[in-house]
Scaffold this active site. Structure first.
Site, PDB file in Angstrom:
ATOM      1  N   ARG A 131     -21.892   7.332   1.993  1.00  0.00           N
ATOM      2  CA  ARG A 131     -21.104   8.017   0.945  1.00  0.00           C
ATOM      3  C   ARG A 131     -21.221   9.518   1.123  1.00  0.00           C
ATOM      4  NH1 ARG A 131     -22.011  10.061  -4.474  1.00  0.00           N
ATOM      5  NH2 ARG A 131     -20.092   9.855  -5.689  1.00  0.00           N
ATOM      6  N   LYS A 190       1.127   8.788  -4.776  1.00  0.00           N
ATOM      7  CA  LYS A 190       0.860   7.448  -5.323  1.00  0.00           C
ATOM      8  C   LYS A 190      -0.536   6.989  -4.915  1.00  0.00           C
ATOM      9  CE  LYS A 190       3.355   3.133  -6.228  1.00  0.00           C
ATOM     10  NZ  LYS A 190       3.252   3.171  -7.679  1.00  0.00           N
ATOM     11  N   LEU A 240       5.492  10.435 -10.952  1.00  0.00           N
ATOM     12  CA  LEU A 240       5.763   9.768  -9.682  1.00  0.00           C
ATOM     13  C   LEU A 240       7.278   9.765  -9.439  1.00  0.00           C
ATOM     14  CD1 LEU A 240       4.267   8.167  -7.410  1.00  0.00           C
ATOM     15  CD2 LEU A 240       5.213   6.141  -8.478  1.00  0.00           C
ATOM     16  N   GLU A 295       5.999   9.992 -18.295  1.00  0.00           N
ATOM     17  CA  GLU A 295       6.526   8.722 -17.767  1.00  0.00           C
ATOM     18  C   GLU A 295       5.808   7.567 -18.442  1.00  0.00           C
ATOM     19  OE1 GLU A 295       5.729   8.431 -13.495  1.00  0.00           O
ATOM     20  OE2 GLU A 295       3.948   9.660 -13.740  1.00  0.00           O
ATOM     21  N   ARG A 314       8.181   7.389   0.725  1.00  0.00           N
ATOM     22  CA  ARG A 314       7.214   7.931  -0.247  1.00  0.00           C
ATOM     23  C   ARG A 314       5.783   7.727   0.268  1.00  0.00           C
ATOM     24  NH1 ARG A 314       7.656   5.775  -6.198  1.00  0.00           N
ATOM     25  NH2 ARG A 314       6.723   3.947  -5.238  1.00  0.00           N
TER      26      ARG A 314
HETATM   27  N1  PDD Z   1       4.196   1.594 -10.347  1.00  0.00           N
HETATM   28  N2  PDD Z   1       5.528   6.052 -12.426  1.00  0.00           N
HETATM   29  C1  PDD Z   1       4.323   5.499 -12.228  1.00  0.00           C
HETATM   30  C2  PDD Z   1       3.126   6.173 -12.790  1.00  0.00           C
HETATM   31  C3  PDD Z   1       4.216   4.301 -11.503  1.00  0.00           C
HETATM   32  O1  PDD Z   1       3.000   3.756 -11.290  1.00  0.00           O
HETATM   33  C4  PDD Z   1       5.380   3.670 -11.004  1.00  0.00           C
HETATM   34  C5  PDD Z   1       5.326   2.397 -10.200  1.00  0.00           C
HETATM   35  C6  PDD Z   1       6.624   4.282 -11.246  1.00  0.00           C
HETATM   36  C7  PDD Z   1       7.921   3.697 -10.745  1.00  0.00           C
HETATM   37  O2  PDD Z   1       8.065   3.851  -9.346  1.00  0.00           O
HETATM   38  P1  PDD Z   1       8.904   2.823  -8.465  1.00  0.00           P
HETATM   39  O3  PDD Z   1      10.253   2.750  -9.085  1.00  0.00           O
HETATM   40  O4  PDD Z   1       8.934   3.450  -7.147  1.00  0.00           O
HETATM   41  O5  PDD Z   1       8.196   1.496  -8.512  1.00  0.00           O
HETATM   42  C8  PDD Z   1       6.658   5.476 -11.953  1.00  0.00           C
HETATM   43  C9  PDD Z   1       4.005   0.411  -9.553  1.00  0.00           C
HETATM   44  C10 PDD Z   1       5.082  -0.592  -9.729  1.00  0.00           C
HETATM   45  C11 PDD Z   1       2.612  -0.117  -9.797  1.00  0.00           C
HETATM   46  O6  PDD Z   1       1.725   0.709  -9.918  1.00  0.00           O
HETATM   47  O7  PDD Z   1       2.409  -1.339  -9.823  1.00  0.00           O
END
Ligand code: PDD
Length: 285
Positions: free
Chosen positions: A101, A148, A205, A180, A52
């Site tokens: 910047r 992400k 995500l 989500e 990812r």
């Molecule tokens: N967050 N959706 C969002 C918006 C997220 O930020 C996350 C994970 C997930 C779950 O993804 P995964 O199973 O790959 O961790 C779904 C991480 C843990 C964080 O921001 O700390």
């Protein structure tokens, strides 16, 4: 005790690690990140997180300066230096420092790569038996939530609102449908016992834990429907839960102060959590 962190090829005490004020991660949130869980000093689902990360970099034209082998070596070194048994490793990669910047960026600037560890109670967390309470909240994020990035201000505002309302987290809503959680994927279990979760798209995500859970649900003989669901359907669900690298699976026992099912952690959520932890531990690197 001070942690040892990783910054651009060096292992440093956290108080000694610093980044320029012109770093694009600081100025523009021009950065991506990953969080990998650690159990018994080993990395959970790390290959998925790396894939990812590669995808996030490709989508943003960011250069990933390490191979999978190099990254896991850094992660293992940090685990050892910090004596981490259980918790997570946070990784952040920014487009680096151009010395000023400017919205538009130059090609070829050295990226900033930073990692640190966080000790956390993952397996015996009290939230598993208690379950969490969430509130519904407007999903104000941009349209590429599949990447992400560290542009997490909407999630910070939403989670702060949840805490102000004596809840643990949010479920984000767009056009009446749940997208989500604040930092997790969201699921309900229908009265028939099927798991429902939003299908993959740019709206959410693509959770690494989510992908594993869908495979494991199949092994448990539970049907997974990847489709949109409304917050009203969630209120009427038999169970609800979230998944992420920092929670694995946490049951949701109330949404907007309405108890879900009998108001206790659901059986399917707890069974999936157990099988996820067992499988992940067996495959940990
Ligand atoms: N967050 N959706 C969002 C918006 C997220 O930020 C996350 C994970 C997930 C779950 O993804 P995964 O199973 O790959 O961790 C779904 C991480 C843990 C964080 O921001 O700390």
């Amino acid at each position: 005790m001070e942690r040892t962190v990783y910054l651009n090829g060096e292992y440093l005490l956290e108080s000694q690690a610093s980044v320029s004020i012109f770093d694009r991660g600081f100025l523009f949130a021009d950065a991506v990140y990953e969080v990998t869980a650690v159990l018994q000093g080993k990395l959970i689902d790390n290959a998925g997180h790396f894939r990812r990360l590669e995808r996030s970099c490709r989508e943003l034209n960011l250069t990933l300066p390490v191979t999978y082998q190099e990254l896991t070596a850094i992660q293992h070194e940090l685990i050892a230096k910090n004596g981490l048994q259980e918790g997570g490793i946070y990784l952040q990669l920014t487009r680096g420092n151009e010395g000023d910047r400017d919205f538009s960026y130059s090609e070829g600037v050295a990226p900033t790569l930073m990692l640190f560890t966080q000790a956390r109670n993952l397996v015996n967390n009290p939230k598993v038996q208690q379950g969490i309470k969430v509130i519904s909240y407007d999903d104000m994020r941009w349209r590429r939530r599949d990447i992400k990035t560290t542009s997490l201000l909407p999630a910070c505002m939403a989670k702060h609102a949840a805490h102000a309302a004596n809840a643990d987290d949010v479920w984000l809503i767009e056009d009446g449908y749940v997208t989500e959680g604040g930092s997790s994927n969201a699921y309900i279990v229908t009265q028939e016992g099927n798991i429902v979760t939003r299908p993959l798209s740019n709206d959410i995500l693509h959770g690494i834990t989510r992908a594993s859970l869908i495979t494991l649900a199949d092994e448990l003989g539970v049907t997974v429907e990847e489709r949109y669901f409304t917050i009203d359907e969630a209120y009427a669900a038999k169970e609800a839960f979230i998944s992420s690298a920092t929670t694995f699976v946490w049951p949701v026992v109330a949404i907007d102060d309405k108890p879900i099912g009998d108001g206790k952690p659901g059986h399917i959520a707890l069974a999936l959590r157990d099988i996820y932890i067992r499988t992940a531990q067996a495959m940990a690197e």
